[in-house]
Write a protein that holds these residues in place. Structure first.
Motif, PDB file in Angstrom:
ATOM      1  N   PHE A   8       7.283  58.615  63.532  1.00 28.70           N
ATOM      2  CA  PHE A   8       6.010  57.929  63.325  1.00 28.70           C
ATOM      3  C   PHE A   8       6.244  56.433  63.159  1.00 28.70           C
ATOM      4  CE2 PHE A   8       4.627  62.149  62.427  1.00 28.70           C
ATOM      5  CZ  PHE A   8       3.273  62.153  62.694  1.00 28.70           C
ATOM      6  N   LEU A   9       5.266  55.669  63.613  1.00 31.90           N
ATOM      7  CA  LEU A   9       5.271  54.251  63.280  1.00 31.90           C
ATOM      8  C   LEU A   9       5.152  54.167  61.776  1.00 31.90           C
ATOM      9  CD1 LEU A   9       2.785  52.974  65.953  1.00 31.90           C
ATOM     10  CD2 LEU A   9       5.130  52.169  65.660  1.00 31.90           C
ATOM     11  N   LYS A  10       5.829  53.226  61.180  1.00 33.01           N
ATOM     12  CA  LYS A  10       5.798  53.269  59.719  1.00 33.01           C
ATOM     13  C   LYS A  10       4.511  52.665  59.174  1.00 33.01           C
ATOM     14  CE  LYS A  10       8.656  49.365  58.236  1.00 33.01           C
ATOM     15  NZ  LYS A  10       9.962  48.973  57.757  1.00 33.01           N
ATOM     16  N   PRO A  11       3.838  53.434  58.335  1.00 37.28           N
ATOM     17  CA  PRO A  11       2.589  52.958  57.743  1.00 37.28           C
ATOM     18  C   PRO A  11       2.840  52.282  56.397  1.00 37.28           C
ATOM     19  CG  PRO A  11       2.828  55.288  57.314  1.00 37.28           C
ATOM     20  CD  PRO A  11       4.085  54.845  58.000  1.00 37.28           C
ATOM     21  N   VAL A  44      -6.407  44.659  60.529  1.00 40.43           N
ATOM     22  CA  VAL A  44      -5.732  44.860  61.805  1.00 40.43           C
ATOM     23  C   VAL A  44      -4.972  46.178  61.794  1.00 40.43           C
ATOM     24  CG1 VAL A  44      -5.496  42.442  62.473  1.00 40.43           C
ATOM     25  CG2 VAL A  44      -3.839  43.441  60.904  1.00 40.43           C
ATOM     26  N   ARG A  45      -4.406  46.526  62.925  1.00 41.30           N
ATOM     27  CA  ARG A  45      -3.685  47.795  62.997  1.00 41.30           C
ATOM     28  C   ARG A  45      -2.174  47.631  62.878  1.00 41.30           C
ATOM     29  NH1 ARG A  45      -7.333  50.785  67.650  1.00 41.30           N
ATOM     30  NH2 ARG A  45      -8.883  51.616  66.198  1.00 41.30           N
ATOM     31  N   GLY A  46      -1.708  46.401  63.051  1.00 43.75           N
ATOM     32  CA  GLY A  46      -0.283  46.139  62.872  1.00 43.75           C
ATOM     33  C   GLY A  46      -0.160  44.903  62.010  1.00 43.75           C
ATOM     34  N   PHE A  47       0.511  44.987  60.902  1.00 45.62           N
ATOM     35  CA  PHE A  47       0.601  43.814  60.030  1.00 45.62           C
ATOM     36  C   PHE A  47       1.881  43.851  59.213  1.00 45.62           C
ATOM     37  CE2 PHE A  47      -0.660  46.069  56.154  1.00 45.62           C
ATOM     38  CZ  PHE A  47      -1.344  47.155  56.672  1.00 45.62           C
ATOM     39  N   THR A  48       2.212  42.695  58.670  1.00 47.36           N
ATOM     40  CA  THR A  48       3.468  42.579  57.940  1.00 47.36           C
ATOM     41  C   THR A  48       3.201  42.367  56.467  1.00 47.36           C
ATOM     42  OG1 THR A  48       4.510  41.684  59.897  1.00 47.36           O
ATOM     43  CG2 THR A  48       5.619  41.304  57.797  1.00 47.36           C
ATOM     44  N   GLN A  49       3.722  43.277  55.678  1.00 45.01           N
ATOM     45  CA  GLN A  49       3.569  43.151  54.232  1.00 45.01           C
ATOM     46  C   GLN A  49       4.717  42.352  53.657  1.00 45.01           C
ATOM     47  OE1 GLN A  49       3.587  47.401  53.387  1.00 45.01           O
ATOM     48  NE2 GLN A  49       1.462  47.254  52.726  1.00 45.01           N
ATOM     49  N   ASP A  50       4.430  41.511  52.680  1.00 45.85           N
ATOM     50  CA  ASP A  50       5.506  40.832  51.949  1.00 45.85           C
ATOM     51  C   ASP A  50       5.885  41.793  50.828  1.00 45.85           C
ATOM     52  OD1 ASP A  50       2.934  40.398  50.866  1.00 45.85           O
ATOM     53  OD2 ASP A  50       3.730  38.846  49.544  1.00 45.85           O
ATOM     54  N   PRO A  59      13.809  50.044  59.793  1.00 43.28           N
ATOM     55  CA  PRO A  59      13.209  50.127  61.128  1.00 43.28           C
ATOM     56  C   PRO A  59      11.691  50.316  61.122  1.00 43.28           C
ATOM     57  CG  PRO A  59      14.519  52.080  60.641  1.00 43.28           C
ATOM     58  CD  PRO A  59      14.675  51.182  59.486  1.00 43.28           C
ATOM     59  N   HIS A  60      11.107  50.107  62.312  1.00 41.71           N
ATOM     60  CA  HIS A  60       9.659  50.191  62.457  1.00 41.71           C
ATOM     61  C   HIS A  60       9.153  51.615  62.589  1.00 41.71           C
ATOM     62  CE1 HIS A  60      10.076  45.964  63.142  1.00 41.71           C
ATOM     63  NE2 HIS A  60       8.787  45.816  63.188  1.00 41.71           N
ATOM     64  N   ILE A  61      10.058  52.548  62.802  1.00 39.42           N
ATOM     65  CA  ILE A  61       9.619  53.942  62.874  1.00 39.42           C
ATOM     66  C   ILE A  61      10.462  54.772  61.926  1.00 39.42           C
ATOM     67  CG2 ILE A  61       8.848  53.726  65.273  1.00 39.42           C
ATOM     68  CD1 ILE A  61      11.348  55.230  66.139  1.00 39.42           C
ATOM     69  N   GLY A  62       9.996  55.959  61.648  1.00 40.77           N
ATOM     70  CA  GLY A  62      10.747  56.847  60.773  1.00 40.77           C
ATOM     71  C   GLY A  62      10.485  58.287  61.183  1.00 40.77           C
ATOM     72  N   ASN A  63      11.458  59.099  60.938  1.00 39.05           N
ATOM     73  CA  ASN A  63      11.347  60.525  61.257  1.00 39.05           C
ATOM     74  C   ASN A  63      10.186  61.146  60.473  1.00 39.05           C
ATOM     75  OD1 ASN A  63      11.960  63.465  61.167  1.00 39.05           O
ATOM     76  ND2 ASN A  63      13.702  62.759  62.390  1.00 39.05           N
ATOM     77  N   LYS A  64       9.545  62.092  61.111  1.00 38.75           N
ATOM     78  CA  LYS A  64       8.432  62.787  60.461  1.00 38.75           C
ATOM     79  C   LYS A  64       8.803  63.294  59.068  1.00 38.75           C
ATOM     80  CE  LYS A  64       5.654  66.974  60.933  1.00 38.75           C
ATOM     81  NZ  LYS A  64       5.328  68.118  61.788  1.00 38.75           N
ATOM     82  N   ALA A  82      13.432  43.760  48.756  1.00 37.10           N
ATOM     83  CA  ALA A  82      12.335  43.026  49.392  1.00 37.10           C
ATOM     84  C   ALA A  82      12.502  43.022  50.895  1.00 37.10           C
ATOM     85  CB  ALA A  82      12.293  41.592  48.873  1.00 37.10           C
ATOM     86  N   GLU A  83      11.375  43.134  51.577  1.00 37.45           N
ATOM     87  CA  GLU A  83      11.397  43.095  53.035  1.00 37.45           C
ATOM     88  C   GLU A  83      10.025  42.656  53.540  1.00 37.45           C
ATOM     89  OE1 GLU A  83      11.828  46.957  54.892  1.00 37.45           O
ATOM     90  OE2 GLU A  83      12.277  46.055  56.849  1.00 37.45           O
ATOM     91  N   PHE A  84      10.040  41.774  54.517  1.00 42.77           N
ATOM     92  CA  PHE A  84       8.786  41.510  55.222  1.00 42.77           C
ATOM     93  C   PHE A  84       8.666  42.634  56.246  1.00 42.77           C
ATOM     94  CE2 PHE A  84       9.480  37.527  53.222  1.00 42.77           C
ATOM     95  CZ  PHE A  84       8.209  37.073  52.940  1.00 42.77           C
ATOM     96  N   GLY A  85       8.027  43.684  55.838  1.00 43.50           N
ATOM     97  CA  GLY A  85       8.042  44.901  56.641  1.00 43.50           C
ATOM     98  C   GLY A  85       6.749  45.050  57.428  1.00 43.50           C
ATOM     99  N   THR A  86       6.905  45.229  58.739  1.00 42.01           N
ATOM    100  CA  THR A  86       5.729  45.377  59.590  1.00 42.01           C
ATOM    101  C   THR A  86       5.326  46.840  59.650  1.00 42.01           C
ATOM    102  OG1 THR A  86       6.477  43.496  60.854  1.00 42.01           O
ATOM    103  CG2 THR A  86       4.786  44.882  61.867  1.00 42.01           C
ATOM    104  N   VAL A  87       4.072  47.091  59.381  1.00 39.37           N
ATOM    105  CA  VAL A  87       3.591  48.475  59.360  1.00 39.37           C
ATOM    106  C   VAL A  87       2.391  48.627  60.288  1.00 39.37           C
ATOM    107  CG1 VAL A  87       4.423  48.881  57.026  1.00 39.37           C
ATOM    108  CG2 VAL A  87       2.099  48.046  57.363  1.00 39.37           C
ATOM    109  N   TYR A  88       2.134  49.865  60.673  1.00 38.53           N
ATOM    110  CA  TYR A  88       1.051  50.146  61.614  1.00 38.53           C
ATOM    111  C   TYR A  88       0.157  51.226  61.054  1.00 38.53           C
ATOM    112  CZ  TYR A  88       4.013  47.422  64.603  1.00 38.53           C
ATOM    113  OH  TYR A  88       4.770  46.393  65.103  1.00 38.53           O
TER     114      TYR A  88
END
Length: 649
Positions: free
Chosen positions: A333-336, A381-387, A298-303, A361-367
């Motif tokens: 938190f939004l996942k960094p 940028v502030r939101g991007f997707t890592q390969d 997911p795009h967020i995770g517990n503190k 592996a995941e194309f994971g979007t982080v903020y």
RNA sequence: GCCGAUGUAGCUCAGAGGUAGAGCGUUUCCUUGGUAAGGAAGAGGUCACGGGUUCAAUUCCCGUCAUUGGCUCCA
């Protein structure tokens, strides 16, 4: 008395004591003597007219060497300072070094004066007229007190501050014409070598990079020995401007930004999204072949997740603030980073030593909350997707996994025509090993594994000590684009910290629990940044397999719209896509517009084509392929696509 | 975040203290075309936003936001 001077090619020249690099160059060739700018004596920078008094290894540098360029530009910075002192009496000088593509000088003009780019011509003119005086650069060793006195009398407190950090006995001044500067050198022999100058821009820069201190005016420039070289350089800058991914991204409708959505949050437009999807699918396929397993998190995770990973402590305050829930004390938190999630994926089951390596592996979007002044197009940028992918390996598998990842990265680079690149190996600071986490033994081994892996793959490497992250050594890929600019893209990093923090384990042969080593890796880095670099590399002329559209069909007149549709459908069956230009325009006009839009193939259909069931194909750039059956075109397209993406290393 | 510059039509940009302009694009019509711009007409703007000065502000001043050149930062 004679001394022996050895040259890089192994040749040893006997010379009089007190000779200089210029004299030696003269004995080698007249051309070299004309072009030599600086030298190094036993790896120490040396002016070409500075006496050499003992046996040594001598290297001669011209403008073709980095050292020569830097020396030339550094001298140009001094020349600019001289011109500025003349035009703006009483200014105070900060530092004025050479940089990769020119030089700058930081000056304090005082409170009531300002320089703008409108003033550049007169500064350039003054510089050129000073250059024409052919003033020599004279080196002088000076004791610290004398140096301080000099700048005290001149009223330049910045130089005095710089002197504070220098050791007496190690201080030199350089003088050319009426200008004297504290400087380690080396410099060119005289200002007459500088024949072409262009000041490029102006910006504020804090004294010593400290925002609590005085902001100085930084003037950037570039200079050459020939006007022709300057012209070529300026043309390159123009070309870079034309290829700016922000400009091309807008023109080709690849991506956009919206104030309403938010700063630094890219919106991928349909064509950009198509391009990006092709890149992702390409890498997914390659990763599948290399034994990676897909995961989705997911795009967020517990503190708690980020407290565990350590990211909270390090970045929590300076990043996007927590998302609260109706539950008291619950924060997300939004996942960094994707790695904490992937660690938890790893923990979902038990592993034997035989199961490793495990590759998620995941194309994971982080903020990440980047500073507003840092945002730049798609590259920052502030939101991007890592390969992203995380490899959980046994310590004895590090080297092999590195080789596997290197292969993957090379495959990616080749498919995208990045032919020129180097890799940087970042290792521990030898002096200060205590600031790194993980055992001495593991580090030692991992560092050696990385070095060995790059050797085995015959990579062009540079080793940087002290550049490793606190959690592990790393390998970064820097590609050179078509204009010779360097970009850092892919990265492979060893991590001892997270397996520790998440208490990751596998069962060894000895039936005991062991800690796996984690390897983070991203061949693209981030999709956003990679696409930006790719755009600038190819100037928007993407490789055929990536191009959002492969062709455009131009019907000669309305009468052939039906046939155009038929051709379009036929090609679509083979995943070759593109639009039909049905505008009531002349063919010439349609050709022009298609060329400008950088579409790879232009297909013209008219009476002849319809009658013969053929198409007329023209390649972007004007090359005519001719009148061919559609099947033949399909073959051409398929072949060109295959050439880049189907090969073995 | 800090300093400087910029913000005018979909795009690129001009303009001036007195209610806004060009080129390209777009729309409609004419032209039915063969390898880099066929012709005509029309639509389209709270001049980024909010204050202030002024008889009058898009223009001058201040603030905000965004973009941009740098600095600092970058898991």
């Amino acid at each position: 008395m004679n001394i022996n001077i050895s040259l890089p090619d192994g040749k040893v020249i006997k010379a009089q004591q007190g000779t200089c690099a210029l004299e030696i160059a003269k004995t080698i060739s007249e051309g070299l003597a004309r072009n030599i700018l600086s030298a190094s004596v036993n790896n120490e920078d040396w002016d070409i007219n500075r006496p050499i008094n003992q046996d040594c290894c001598l290297k001669l540098h011209t403008f073709n060497d980095i050292e020569g360029k830097k020396c030339f530009w550094h001298s140009s910075a001094h020349l600019m300072a001289e011109a500025l002192e003349y035009l703006y009496p009483g200014i105070k000088l900060g530092i004025g070094p050479a940089i990769d593509n020119g030089f700058y000088y930081d000056v304090d003009l005082g409170d009531d004066r300002k320089i703008s780019s409108d003033d550049f011509p007169k500064i350039e003119e003054k510089m050129l007229s000073l250059a024409r005086e052919k003033n020599s650069f004279n080196r002088k060793e000076i004791n610290k007190q004398e140096a301080i006195n000099y700048f005290k009398q001149k009223g330049d407190e910045y130089k005095i501050e710089l002197l504070d950090d220098l050791i007496d006995g190690d201080i030199t001044f350089y003088t050319q014409g009426n200008f004297t500067d504290l400087c380690k050198g080396p410099h060119i022999d005289n200002t007459g070598r500088i024949k072409a100058i262009k000041l490029l821009n102006i910006a504020g820069a804090y004294w010593r990079g400290d925002e609590s201190r005085k902001q100085m005016t930084r003037i950037y420039g570039v200079s050459f020995q020939k006007q022709k070289e300057l012209t070529a350089h300026l043309e390159m800058l123009e070309e870079a401007k034309k290829r700016d991914h922000r400009k091309i991204g807008k023109e080709m409708e690849l991506f956009t930004f919206s104030k309403k959505v938010g700063q630094g949050l890219p919106l991928w437009l349909p064509k950009g999204a198509q391009l990006r999807e092709k890149l992702e699918n390409f890498l997914k396929k390659a990763q599948e072949n290399a034994g990676y397993l897909p995961v989705i998190t997911p795009h967020i995770g517990n503190k708690d997740l980020y407290v565990c990973s350590g990211h909270y402590e390090k970045y929590g305050e300076d990043s996007f603030q927590p998302i609260k829930t109706p539950q008291e004390n619950e924060e997300f938190f939004l996942k960094p980073m994707n790695c904490p999630h992937h660690c938890e994926v790893y923990k979902s089951k038990q592993y034997s030593y035989k199961d490793l390596p495990v590759r998620f592996a995941e194309f994971g979007t982080v903020y990440r909350y980047e500073q507003s002044g840092e945002l730049h197009g798609l590259t920052r940028v502030r939101g991007f997707t890592q390969d992203d992918a995380h490899l959980f390996v046994r310590p004895d598998q590090v080297k092999e996994e590195f080789i596997n990842v290197i292969d993957l990265v090379l495959y990616v680079f080749r498919a995208l025509s990045f032919k020129d690149f180097k890799v940087q190996i970042s290792l521990r600071d030898k002096e200060n090993k205590s600031k790194y986490i993980g055992s001495e033994e593991n580090w030692e081994k991992a560092e050696q594994d990385i070095i060995d892996a790059t050797k085995e793959k015959n990579l062009n490497t540079v080793i940087e000590y002290g550049e490793a992250a606190f959690y592990g050594p790393k390998l970064d890929f820097m590609v050179k684009d078509a204009l010779g600019r360097e970009w850092q893209l892919g990265t492979i990093q060893v991590d001892y910290s997270l397996p520790e923090r998440f208490e990751l384990e596998y069962t060894g042969k000895d039936n005991n629990k062991h800690r796996p080593v984690m390897i983070h890796r991203a061949p693209f880095g981030s999709m956003e940044r990679f696409v930006a670099v790719l755009i600038e590399h190819c100037g928007g002329n993407f490789p055929l397999w990536l191009s959002p559209e492969q062709f455009i069909i131009l019907p000669i007149s309305e009468k052939f719209h039906d046939y155009a549709e038929k051709v379009k459908q036929l090609l679509k069956n083979y995943d070759i896509c593109g639009p039909i230009d049905k505008r009531a325009e002349t063919t010439s006009r349609k050709i022009r517009d298609a060329e400008v839009s950088k579409i790879p193939f232009i297909i013209v259909v008219g009476e002849r084509e319809e009658a013969e069931e053929k198409i007329t194909v023209r390649k972007h750039g004007g090359k005519n392929i001719g009148n061919i059956p559609t099947n033949e075109f399909i073959e051409i397209v398929k072949k060109e696509m295959r050439e880049l993406i189907n090969f073995t290393n």
